[in-house]
Design a protein around this motif. Structure first.
Motif, PDB file in Angstrom:
ATOM      1  N   ARG A 181       0.986  -1.083  -0.010  1.00 19.54           N
ATOM      2  CA  ARG A 181      -0.118   0.106   0.070  1.00 19.54           C
ATOM      3  C   ARG A 181       0.825   1.212   0.048  1.00 19.54           C
ATOM      4  NH1 ARG A 181      -4.415  -1.921   4.713  1.00 19.54           N
ATOM      5  NH2 ARG A 181      -5.393  -3.518   3.779  1.00 19.54           N
TER       6      ARG A 181
ATOM      7  N   GLN B 191      -8.990  -1.627  -0.239  1.00 21.55           N
ATOM      8  CA  GLN B 191      -8.883  -0.931   1.119  1.00 21.55           C
ATOM      9  C   GLN B 191     -10.129  -0.549   1.592  1.00 21.55           C
ATOM     10  OE1 GLN B 191      -6.087   2.437   1.028  1.00 21.55           O
ATOM     11  NE2 GLN B 191      -4.521   0.926   0.030  1.00 21.55           N
TER      12      GLN B 191
ATOM     13  N   VAL C 111      -4.040   5.018  -4.533  1.00 20.05           N
ATOM     14  CA  VAL C 111      -4.192   4.790  -2.946  1.00 20.05           C
ATOM     15  C   VAL C 111      -3.002   5.608  -2.119  1.00 20.05           C
ATOM     16  CG1 VAL C 111      -5.067   2.543  -3.531  1.00 20.05           C
ATOM     17  CG2 VAL C 111      -2.702   2.672  -3.295  1.00 20.05           C
ATOM     18  N   GLU C 112      -2.541   6.647  -2.857  1.00 22.35           N
ATOM     19  CA  GLU C 112      -1.700   7.569  -1.960  1.00 22.35           C
ATOM     20  C   GLU C 112      -0.431   6.815  -1.441  1.00 22.35           C
ATOM     21  OE1 GLU C 112      -1.631  10.753  -2.279  1.00 22.35           O
ATOM     22  OE2 GLU C 112      -3.566  10.911  -3.048  1.00 22.35           O
TER      23      GLU C 112
ATOM     24  N   LYS D 107     -11.270  10.564  -5.678  1.00 27.61           N
ATOM     25  CA  LYS D 107     -10.173   9.733  -5.469  1.00 27.61           C
ATOM     26  C   LYS D 107      -9.667   9.418  -7.259  1.00 27.61           C
ATOM     27  CE  LYS D 107      -9.027   8.996  -0.868  1.00 27.61           C
ATOM     28  NZ  LYS D 107      -8.080   9.697  -0.835  1.00 27.61           N
TER      29      LYS D 107
ATOM     30  N   GLY E 247      -7.591  -0.620  -6.203  1.00 25.18           N
ATOM     31  CA  GLY E 247      -7.178  -0.592  -5.078  1.00 25.18           C
ATOM     32  C   GLY E 247      -7.649   0.111  -3.671  1.00 25.18           C
ATOM     33  N   LEU E 248      -8.488   1.007  -3.951  1.00 20.51           N
ATOM     34  CA  LEU E 248      -9.254   1.634  -2.962  1.00 20.51           C
ATOM     35  C   LEU E 248     -10.518   0.795  -2.575  1.00 20.51           C
ATOM     36  CD1 LEU E 248      -9.661   5.144  -5.185  1.00 20.51           C
ATOM     37  CD2 LEU E 248      -8.235   4.649  -2.887  1.00 20.51           C
TER      38      LEU E 248
END
Length: 288
Positions: free
Chosen positions: A115, A142, A195-196, A153, A138-139
């Motif tokens: 991540r 999560q 996802v930063e 996002k 990916g979000l």
């Protein structure tokens, strides 16, 4: 001791103290600005040693390029940073490979690591899903399911990847696989950064692209370093000169066949004033 000699000794002592203080401050600043650090890092595939004694400090919010001939361990080192070799039988890292002060091979859970460290591969690999769902993947993993947050996002990631204006009218209609090669790669970058993560790894991200698409990816890399630490493997030395702040040169030892770090310095210095003869020979085209 006369007064002049005493004064001279005091001044010398002050100067030494100031120099030591500055040296410590510089060392502390270097540590604070380091995002990834390898300390005597070795990597093995079974009994074969692929990397030997890698020592490097990769700065945060900079672009670091890794160059060198095929087989010198560039991609092995890159993939070691987010433990992509974990499922390869016999693959293991030894020594220290640090991310923000924590050892990747010991202190960080692999799932949490990925991540924090995103990956963009040599060939674009979009999912057979809509453009929107590619970026949101990916979000959703999560557990981000709020549609408002997802919309925000996804748009932010596509804007950062310089793709929003090209796809905003077909986010849910077009599949990611329907885009051009360059667009697919930027989509994969958007998916990675949605996802930063703290770090984005890029393994020859332009090798399958035409010159125009390559230029767009290189411009994008310049923009992204304001928010991410980027490490890129490239065979293209001109590309390394264009996009990177720092460059690492690696070679394979002819006897052990292990990859070694030969030189690491600011990109302009490495290409114009290399400190190792082997680096000079490589960047001037004498071999490789």
């Amino acid at each position: 001791m006369d007064e002049a000699a005493q004064r001279s000794r005091l001044l010398s002592g002050f100067a030494e103290t100031i120099a030591q203080t500055k040296e410590k401050e510089q060392a502390d600043r270097a540590v604070a600005e380091t995002k990834i650090e390898a300390i005597n890092f070795n990597f093995y595939y079974g009994t074969f040693q692929a990397l030997r004694n890698i020592n490097i400090r990769i700065p945060q919010n900079r672009v670091t390029a890794i160059i060198g001939p095929s087989g010198c361990g560039k991609s092995t080192f890159l993939r070691a940073i987010n433990r992509m070799h974990d499922r390869t039988p016999g693959a293991r890292g030894e020594g220290q490979l640090m991310l923000g002060g924590a050892n990747i091979y010991g202190d960080i859970d692999p799932v949490k690591l990925r991540r924090r460290v995103g990956m963009v591969f040599q060939r674009p690999n979009p999912f057979v899903k809509s453009i929107y769902e590619n970026v949101a993947y990916g979000l959703r993993v999560q557990k981000v399911n709020d549609r408002r947050i997802l919309d925000e996002k996804v748009e932010q990631a596509l804007r950062r990847a310089a793709l929003w204006d090209e796809v905003k009218d077909r986010l849910h209609k077009a599949s990611g696989t329907a885009l051009s090669g360059g667009q697919q790669q930027r989509l994969c970058i958007a998916r990675a950064i949605a996802v930063e993560p703290e770090v984005v790894l890029m393994d020859e991200p332009c090798s399958a692209l035409d010159p125009i698409a390559t230029m767009k990816i290189e411009d994008l890399i310049h923009e992204l370093r304001a928010n991410f630490t980027i490490v890129i493997v490239t065979h293209n030395m001109q590309q390394a000169m264009r996009v990177s702040d720092m460059t690492a040169f690696m070679l394979m030892d002819r006897t052990t066949r292990a990859g070694e770090l030969i030189e690491f310095s600011p990109t302009d210095e490495l290409f114009t004033n290399p400190q190792d003869r082997r680096t000079e020979d490589y960047v001037t085209g004498r071999f490789g």
